[in-house]
Write an enzyme that holds these catalytic residues in place. Sequence first.
Site, PDB file in Angstrom:
ATOM      1  N   ASN A  56      15.945   4.404 -34.661  1.00  0.00           N
ATOM      2  CA  ASN A  56      14.792   5.214 -34.272  1.00  0.00           C
ATOM      3  C   ASN A  56      14.590   6.314 -35.308  1.00  0.00           C
ATOM      4  O   ASN A  56      15.342   7.284 -35.355  1.00  0.00           O
ATOM      5  CB  ASN A  56      15.060   5.803 -32.880  1.00  0.00           C
ATOM      6  CG  ASN A  56      13.844   6.515 -32.309  1.00  0.00           C
ATOM      7  OD1 ASN A  56      12.913   6.854 -33.042  1.00  0.00           O
ATOM      8  ND2 ASN A  56      13.869   6.757 -31.016  1.00  0.00           N
ATOM      9  N   HIS A  93       4.384   6.227 -26.164  1.00  0.00           N
ATOM     10  CA  HIS A  93       5.422   6.088 -25.121  1.00  0.00           C
ATOM     11  C   HIS A  93       5.354   4.715 -24.448  1.00  0.00           C
ATOM     12  O   HIS A  93       5.832   4.532 -23.326  1.00  0.00           O
ATOM     13  CB  HIS A  93       5.296   7.175 -24.026  1.00  0.00           C
ATOM     14  CG  HIS A  93       5.531   8.565 -24.509  1.00  0.00           C
ATOM     15  ND1 HIS A  93       4.743   9.641 -24.121  1.00  0.00           N
ATOM     16  CD2 HIS A  93       6.449   9.077 -25.363  1.00  0.00           C
ATOM     17  CE1 HIS A  93       5.170  10.733 -24.704  1.00  0.00           C
ATOM     18  NE2 HIS A  93       6.208  10.428 -25.468  1.00  0.00           N
ATOM     19  N   GLU A 148      12.399  13.674 -15.160  1.00  0.00           N
ATOM     20  CA  GLU A 148      13.631  13.267 -14.462  1.00  0.00           C
ATOM     21  C   GLU A 148      14.410  14.451 -13.903  1.00  0.00           C
ATOM     22  O   GLU A 148      15.146  14.305 -12.928  1.00  0.00           O
ATOM     23  CB  GLU A 148      14.544  12.493 -15.434  1.00  0.00           C
ATOM     24  CG  GLU A 148      14.012  11.125 -15.786  1.00  0.00           C
ATOM     25  CD  GLU A 148      14.700  10.530 -17.008  1.00  0.00           C
ATOM     26  OE1 GLU A 148      15.885  10.822 -17.243  1.00  0.00           O
ATOM     27  OE2 GLU A 148      14.034   9.776 -17.739  1.00  0.00           O
ATOM     28  N   ASN A 149      14.259  15.614 -14.540  1.00  0.00           N
ATOM     29  CA  ASN A 149      15.171  16.728 -14.210  1.00  0.00           C
ATOM     30  C   ASN A 149      14.540  18.039 -13.753  1.00  0.00           C
ATOM     31  O   ASN A 149      15.241  18.894 -13.247  1.00  0.00           O
ATOM     32  CB  ASN A 149      16.032  17.022 -15.445  1.00  0.00           C
ATOM     33  CG  ASN A 149      16.845  15.819 -15.847  1.00  0.00           C
ATOM     34  OD1 ASN A 149      17.624  15.301 -15.056  1.00  0.00           O
ATOM     35  ND2 ASN A 149      16.633  15.346 -17.057  1.00  0.00           N
ATOM     36  N   ASP A 200      10.820  24.579 -24.505  1.00  0.00           N
ATOM     37  CA  ASP A 200      11.641  23.809 -23.579  1.00  0.00           C
ATOM     38  C   ASP A 200      11.379  24.317 -22.156  1.00  0.00           C
ATOM     39  O   ASP A 200      11.412  25.517 -21.911  1.00  0.00           O
ATOM     40  CB  ASP A 200      13.121  23.995 -23.966  1.00  0.00           C
ATOM     41  CG  ASP A 200      14.035  23.045 -23.214  1.00  0.00           C
ATOM     42  OD1 ASP A 200      14.008  23.065 -21.960  1.00  0.00           O
ATOM     43  OD2 ASP A 200      14.781  22.309 -23.862  1.00  0.00           O
ATOM     44  N   PHE A 201      11.136  23.376 -21.232  1.00  0.00           N
ATOM     45  CA  PHE A 201      10.846  23.769 -19.848  1.00  0.00           C
ATOM     46  C   PHE A 201      11.934  24.696 -19.282  1.00  0.00           C
ATOM     47  O   PHE A 201      11.650  25.619 -18.543  1.00  0.00           O
ATOM     48  CB  PHE A 201      10.745  22.526 -18.953  1.00  0.00           C
ATOM     49  CG  PHE A 201       9.439  21.790 -19.077  1.00  0.00           C
ATOM     50  CD1 PHE A 201       8.359  22.113 -18.273  1.00  0.00           C
ATOM     51  CD2 PHE A 201       9.281  20.777 -20.003  1.00  0.00           C
ATOM     52  CE1 PHE A 201       7.155  21.430 -18.387  1.00  0.00           C
ATOM     53  CE2 PHE A 201       8.084  20.092 -20.131  1.00  0.00           C
ATOM     54  CZ  PHE A 201       7.018  20.422 -19.323  1.00  0.00           C
ATOM     55  N   ARG A 202      13.191  24.403 -19.640  1.00  0.00           N
ATOM     56  CA  ARG A 202      14.291  25.219 -19.100  1.00  0.00           C
ATOM     57  C   ARG A 202      14.173  26.666 -19.542  1.00  0.00           C
ATOM     58  O   ARG A 202      14.383  27.587 -18.759  1.00  0.00           O
ATOM     59  CB  ARG A 202      15.648  24.644 -19.540  1.00  0.00           C
ATOM     60  CG  ARG A 202      15.982  23.354 -18.844  1.00  0.00           C
ATOM     61  CD  ARG A 202      17.056  22.608 -19.553  1.00  0.00           C
ATOM     62  NE  ARG A 202      16.604  22.080 -20.836  1.00  0.00           N
ATOM     63  CZ  ARG A 202      17.203  21.107 -21.510  1.00  0.00           C
ATOM     64  NH1 ARG A 202      18.294  20.579 -21.037  1.00  0.00           N
ATOM     65  NH2 ARG A 202      16.726  20.664 -22.653  1.00  0.00           N
ATOM     66  N   GLY A 257      12.705  13.551 -19.960  1.00  0.00           N
ATOM     67  CA  GLY A 257      13.514  14.762 -19.766  1.00  0.00           C
ATOM     68  C   GLY A 257      13.092  15.655 -18.610  1.00  0.00           C
ATOM     69  O   GLY A 257      13.868  15.902 -17.681  1.00  0.00           O
ATOM     70  N   LYS A 308      18.131   8.147 -35.565  1.00  0.00           N
ATOM     71  CA  LYS A 308      19.201   7.792 -34.635  1.00  0.00           C
ATOM     72  C   LYS A 308      19.470   6.292 -34.757  1.00  0.00           C
ATOM     73  O   LYS A 308      18.533   5.491 -34.712  1.00  0.00           O
ATOM     74  CB  LYS A 308      18.792   8.137 -33.207  1.00  0.00           C
ATOM     75  CG  LYS A 308      19.913   7.927 -32.218  1.00  0.00           C
ATOM     76  CD  LYS A 308      19.517   8.358 -30.825  1.00  0.00           C
ATOM     77  CE  LYS A 308      20.587   7.931 -29.848  1.00  0.00           C
ATOM     78  NZ  LYS A 308      20.141   7.886 -28.473  1.00  0.00           N
ATOM     79  N   ARG A 312       2.747  20.665 -28.415  1.00  0.00           N
ATOM     80  CA  ARG A 312       1.410  20.158 -28.733  1.00  0.00           C
ATOM     81  C   ARG A 312       0.386  20.696 -27.741  1.00  0.00           C
ATOM     82  O   ARG A 312       0.689  20.829 -26.553  1.00  0.00           O
ATOM     83  CB  ARG A 312       1.381  18.628 -28.694  1.00  0.00           C
ATOM     84  CG  ARG A 312       2.250  17.967 -29.736  1.00  0.00           C
ATOM     85  CD  ARG A 312       1.975  16.472 -29.799  1.00  0.00           C
ATOM     86  NE  ARG A 312       2.952  15.787 -30.614  1.00  0.00           N
ATOM     87  CZ  ARG A 312       3.815  14.887 -30.152  1.00  0.00           C
ATOM     88  NH1 ARG A 312       3.827  14.550 -28.871  1.00  0.00           N
ATOM     89  NH2 ARG A 312       4.668  14.315 -30.971  1.00  0.00           N
ATOM     90  N   GLY A 359       8.348  14.555 -21.245  1.00  0.00           N
ATOM     91  CA  GLY A 359       9.475  15.010 -22.063  1.00  0.00           C
ATOM     92  C   GLY A 359       8.958  16.111 -22.967  1.00  0.00           C
ATOM     93  O   GLY A 359       7.973  16.773 -22.628  1.00  0.00           O
ATOM     94  N   GLU A 371      14.169   3.620 -23.252  1.00  0.00           N
ATOM     95  CA  GLU A 371      13.418   2.919 -24.301  1.00  0.00           C
ATOM     96  C   GLU A 371      14.345   2.069 -25.173  1.00  0.00           C
ATOM     97  O   GLU A 371      13.973   0.988 -25.620  1.00  0.00           O
ATOM     98  CB  GLU A 371      12.663   3.949 -25.157  1.00  0.00           C
ATOM     99  CG  GLU A 371      11.524   4.602 -24.388  1.00  0.00           C
ATOM    100  CD  GLU A 371      11.156   5.982 -24.873  1.00  0.00           C
ATOM    101  OE1 GLU A 371      11.923   6.932 -24.584  1.00  0.00           O
ATOM    102  OE2 GLU A 371      10.116   6.140 -25.525  1.00  0.00           O
TER     103      GLU A 371
HETATM  104  P1  AMP Z   1      12.776  14.117 -23.755  1.00  0.00           P
HETATM  105  O1  AMP Z   1      11.748  14.334 -24.829  1.00  0.00           O
HETATM  106  O2  AMP Z   1      12.423  13.042 -22.793  1.00  0.00           O
HETATM  107  O3  AMP Z   1      14.176  14.021 -24.275  1.00  0.00           O
HETATM  108  O4  AMP Z   1      12.746  15.476 -22.878  1.00  0.00           O
HETATM  109  C1  AMP Z   1      13.212  16.688 -23.405  1.00  0.00           C
HETATM  110  C2  AMP Z   1      12.607  17.837 -22.610  1.00  0.00           C
HETATM  111  O5  AMP Z   1      12.880  17.679 -21.209  1.00  0.00           O
HETATM  112  C3  AMP Z   1      13.216  19.175 -22.981  1.00  0.00           C
HETATM  113  O6  AMP Z   1      12.556  19.749 -24.074  1.00  0.00           O
HETATM  114  C4  AMP Z   1      13.001  19.973 -21.718  1.00  0.00           C
HETATM  115  O7  AMP Z   1      11.759  20.618 -21.787  1.00  0.00           O
HETATM  116  C5  AMP Z   1      12.975  18.954 -20.597  1.00  0.00           C
HETATM  117  N1  AMP Z   1      14.198  19.005 -19.791  1.00  0.00           N
HETATM  118  C6  AMP Z   1      15.374  18.391 -20.013  1.00  0.00           C
HETATM  119  N2  AMP Z   1      16.277  18.704 -19.049  1.00  0.00           N
HETATM  120  C7  AMP Z   1      15.635  19.536 -18.201  1.00  0.00           C
HETATM  121  C8  AMP Z   1      16.034  20.228 -17.000  1.00  0.00           C
HETATM  122  N3  AMP Z   1      17.242  20.108 -16.485  1.00  0.00           N
HETATM  123  N4  AMP Z   1      15.121  21.016 -16.415  1.00  0.00           N
HETATM  124  C9  AMP Z   1      13.899  21.147 -16.948  1.00  0.00           C
HETATM  125  N5  AMP Z   1      13.477  20.525 -18.042  1.00  0.00           N
HETATM  126  C10 AMP Z   1      14.322  19.734 -18.667  1.00  0.00           C
END
Ligand code: AMP
Length: 403
Positions: free
Chosen positions: A10, A181, A333-334, A281-283, A330, A17, A240, A209, A388
Amino acid sequence: MEKEKYLVVNAGSSSLKVSLYEMPDQEELANVYVEKIGSKDCFWTLKMNGEKIKKSAPLKDHSEAVEKILQELVDYKLIADISDIMGVGHRVLHGGEFYSESVKIDKDVLKNIESIIDLGPLHLPPAINVIKYMQSIMKEDIPQVAVFDTAFHQTMPKVNYLYPVPYEWYEKYGVRKYGFHGTSYRYITKTMEEKLGKENVNLIVCHIGSGASIAAIKDSKCLNTTMGLTPLAGLMMGTRSGDIDPSILEFICKKTDMSVGEVTSALNKKSGLKGVSGENDFRDVEELMGKGDEKAILAFEMIKNTIVKFISEYYVELDGDVDAIVFTAGAGENDIDLRREVMKKLKPLGIILDEQANDSVAKFRANKSGIISDSTSKVEVYVEPTDEESVILMDTYTIAKNA
Ligand code: AMP
């Protein structure tokens, strides 16, 4: 059955990766993730047997990175040499209108991908670079397979993929919605067919994500999706902007001394959650929200609204005939808070949250997948982890076995 080794590759714009699998068990033996390729801070992480080994060295481009990765696999005795590998699957961002499924790479395929470099100027050159390097060191009869992010969306009807711009832009330059995606949507669609016990499913899948998009899926095929010619369109994302008034581009060029390329880069890398709140980042955004940060609260509200907007639009586009809404990737799911707030807004559609169920699904909670809607909900809402890589691996394996 004899065990065979396969690679899944990837290539990102500055990352690479490579995962090593043993087939037919689909067992991941190791993966190496190189970041900051082309920079003096380049480093990589090798994961195997639950161990994590970090190293660094400046690697000037993707072919140097893949050469280093393969050397690591040999050094750690994961492979004796490259002749151990029976097939390589490459994630390719864009297949233009050429490909609606994965293909074995030959001269013509490579030529086609090269002809659409302008559609993925950051991602296609590194992918081509890696493909050519692998071809140069591997025997011709070992299949290299291209798995395209856009392929799943090629079933979109013209009414959904055409932009209301001069028609010749489509005819001459291929300006249309392609969607991304797709490999994730394919995985989720297959998983939901199995979960729902149906051959053909109607879904609204939210892949949220750091890049984010939503797809409307009818009879297990893509009907519509939010990303466009490039992944910049649709939902507001981590960095974005998603959909904005296109006039902003010229307006900002005139107001600043930025070029079109620089503004486009800012729309890709400095906008979205990051542009509004300072964090992508959402977190981190949610941590700021906890401290009462107004911009973070605003950014969260904005992103939630764009998700709600497209779910509602696609619900109507599917005539309300939706087997399930699925959250994946990301944040999907979380991020329990994001899902809760999105679902609260969907109440007018009869979509009702089960708060306890929602709280129990995340990788750090009791369940990694599950139903988070209430039994009275008009549509069931699921959380399903996407995968994926397994799609790329299985496509490669299938093509290799049928070659
Ligand atoms: P991905 O691109 O699918 O790997 O998703 C990555 C993104 O998912 C990160 O930048 C976060 O914004 C979000 N993310 C991952 N873990 C969490 C979590 N526990 N709570 C909230 N957002 C999360």
